[in-house]
Structures are given as structure tokens and as C-alpha cells.
Write an enzyme that holds these catalytic residues in place. Structure first.
Site, PDB file in Angstrom:
ATOM      1  N   GLY A 180       0.841  -1.195   0.000  1.00 42.81           N
ATOM      2  CA  GLY A 180       0.000   0.000   0.000  1.00 42.81           C
ATOM      3  C   GLY A 180       0.873   1.240   0.000  1.00 42.81           C
ATOM      4  N   LYS A 181       0.297   2.344  -0.443  1.00 39.81           N
ATOM      5  CA  LYS A 181       1.076   3.576  -0.549  1.00 39.81           C
ATOM      6  C   LYS A 181       0.705   4.459   0.641  1.00 39.81           C
ATOM      7  CE  LYS A 181       2.587   6.521  -4.336  1.00 39.81           C
ATOM      8  NZ  LYS A 181       4.026   6.346  -4.178  1.00 39.81           N
TER       9      LYS A 181
END
Ligand code: PMP
Length: 308
Positions: free
Chosen positions: A158-159
Site C-alpha cells: 500500500g502507498k
């Protein structure tokens, strides 16, 4: 690299002048890194006088998936988020290559580290953007002493804004030591990725990239290039753990990402990669990639969303 400030921002469901989009000092995400973001490129297509947004729906999907890691319930659907990106681009009115930054963050002004009982907000801005790594034909990289966080520390898939403290450690140590970019190993000592890029190597005609369970971001450029390598260059692509030593024995190494696009790596820790010159696969792939992102390849035109 100084960034010219945008004119406009999408902020809390409206498009407002950038200077009117403020957050308070106690904002949860600013204090605790509880945000998720996207980085998207828009490419100016002079023939059509339009900006083409590269893989907009994929970036929006990853933003929403990342938000689920953070227990966020975003007010906008994926479709509405994509529309907001296009609305913002129309309002900003850029007629050049640009970088678009959606950010979903816990906006509560409150003390107390947690993920529950908080309210997310969404902002989107766009700025003109050229090269991220100047030496796109041959960067000198170093293997960082910092490790990529393991999936049980902070999932790299995930960012998440907070994760980028790790990237910042690695990038600054690399640049201040005279390198262009840092390569990070994962917990197990296998190659994961650059501070803001996925990595590929080419050896004996085969392309290799760390698999998604190696503490890497699920890169959208990575996925696009796997398709182009297989379907257009007819190469086999292995997604598997990559050992550090393989980097030094590769014929070609390149970094991939929205900002870095395809950046050739010519040296790693003072050892030349292959011939030390821009390699043939990297060059061919990069030419094809730029044709694709500028909307010149009919088969992949679906990856480009025009700002009408
Ligand atoms: N890894 C990291 C750590 C990144 O920050 C990025 C840039 N978003 C990438 C890989 C490449 O991802 P993408 O191709 O989706 O931009």
C-alpha cells in the site's frame, strides 16, 4: 527539486484555490503518517492538445485499496475519485506533462495514535513535472543500509504516507553519499525496490523483478512493463525473490515508477551494470513505453484517459 505550487486544489469535496486549502497543525496524518496517496502522471499530447492520464483507474483503485489498510472509509467511490482527478486537471488547466497527487488522510485535529474513530479527507493537486531522476540513461545506485519494512511492520503493497520516512532515510543517505538512488533489501535480505521505484533486471534475455511478496509496492508501471515485456518484446518475465548478487551479474538493470518512468541503472555501488551503457532491452522498452503513455499505441490506448 523545487516544485512550483499549483493554482487549484480539490479539497474536502470542492475545487478551491490552492492557497485556501489548509490543514491545522494537529492534523492526525501530519503527526502520525496516517494517510495514503497516489502519484499519477499526465502526459501532454500535442497532436490532440490534451493531457492523457496514465492508468487513472488503476491508480485510483490502489488508492482505495491502500485506504482499506488504514481502515478509511472514503466518501467518494472509485469512479467519483477518478472524476475528481479529471475535474481538478481541467481547473488547473496544465498544457504540459504533469504529476497528480491524490492524498487521503485522517484530517482530525486530535492527539492519540490509532486508525479508528477518525475522519478521512481527500485532496488532489497537480503540478508540472519532468524527470524525477535526472540521469535517466544511467543512474548510480547504492544498496542502502536501511531495510524495507516487512509486511508485518507496515505493508509495502500500500502507498502509506508514514512508510515514506523509510524511503526518505534511504534516499538522503544515498544522495548525500554521491549516489542517485537507493536500492533497499527486505527483511530477508532479498532485493525489494528503490526508494520510490520498482526494479527489474535483465539477464541472458530474461527479465526478472522481485515478486509482490518481497516488500514492494504493487507498482502500476511495474505491471504495465511486465505486459509490454511479455506481449510486445516477447520476453519471459520472472517474478521471484532476487538476490543482491544478481544485481551485479545482470546485463541490464532499470528502475520503474510513475515519477522515475524507466530509469536505467548504469552502476551499483561502483560496479558497472553490464557494459555500463544504456542496454538494448531498456532502450527498446523505454521507447515503447513513451509511445504508449503518449497515446500513440492503439492497443494500449485504454491505459490513457484524456482530460477533455
Ligand atoms: N515503489 C515505491 C516505494 C514507490 O514509491 C513507487 C512510486 N509510486 C513505486 C514503487 C512505483 O509505483 P508506480 O509504478 O505505481 O508509480
Amino acid at each position: 527539486m523545487a516544485t512550483k505550487l499549483p493554482r487549484m486544489a480539490f479539497f474536502k469535496d470542492r475545487i478551491v484555490p490552492y492557497t485556501e486549502a489548509h490543514v491545522g497543525l494537529l492534523t492526525h496524518a501530519l503527526n502520525y503518517g496516517t494517510g495514503v496517496f497516489a502519484g499519477i502522471r499526465g502526459y501532454w499530447n500535442a497532436d490532440e492538445s490534451k493531457v492523457l492520464v496514465f492508468r487513472l483507474t488503476d491508480h485510483v483503485r490502489r488508492l482505495h485499496e491502500s485506504s482499506r489498510l488504514m481502515r478509511m472509509k472514503l466518501a467518494l467511490s472509485e469512479e467519483a475519485t477518478a472524476r475528481a482527478v479529471l475535474d481538478l486537471l481541467r481547473a488547473e488547466g496544465l498544457k504540459e506533462d504533469c504529476y497528480i497527487r491524490p492524498l487521503a488522510f485522517y484530517s482530525d485535529e486530535t492527539i492519540g495514535v490509532r486508525l479508528h474513530g477518525l475522519t478521512p479527507a481527500l485532496s488532489i493537486v497537480a503540478v508540472p513535472f519532468g524527470l524525477y531522476i535526472d540521469k535517466a540513461d544511467g543512474a548510480h545506485c547504492t544498496v542502502s543500509s536501511w531495510r524495507r519494512p516487512d509486511d508485518n511492520v507496515i505493508p509495502a503493497r500500500g502507498k502509506i504516507t508514514g512508510s515514506y520516512a523509510n524511503s526518505a532515510f534511504a534516499k538522503s543517505d544515498a544522495e548525500l553519499a554521491g549516489f542517485d538512488e537507493a536500492l533497499l533489501l527486505n527483511r530477508d535480505g532479498f532485493v525489494s525496490e528503490g526508494s520510490g521505484e520498482n526494479i527489474f533486471l535483465i539477464r541472458r534475455g530474461v527479465a526478472v523483478t522481485p515478486s509482490l511478496n518481497q516488500s514492494v509496492l504493487e507498482g502500476i508501471t511495474r505491471r504495465s512493463l511486465i505486459t509490454l515485456l511479455r506481449d510486445e518484446l516477447g520476453m519471459s518475465v520472472e517474478e521471484r525473490p532476487v538476490e543482491r548478487g544478481e544485481l551485479f551479474m545482470a546485463d541490464e538493470v532499470f528502475l520503474t515508477g510513475t515519477a522515475a518512468q524507466i530509469t536505467a541503472v548504469s552502476r551499483i555501488d561502483h560496479r558497472p551494470v553490464g557494459s555500463g551503457q544504456l542496454g538494448p532491452v531498456t532502450e527498446k522498452l523505454r521507447t515503447l513505453f513513451f509511445d504508449v503513455v503518449r497515446g500513440r499505441v492503439a492497443k494500449y490506448r485504454g491505459w490513457c484517459t484524456p482530460v477533455e
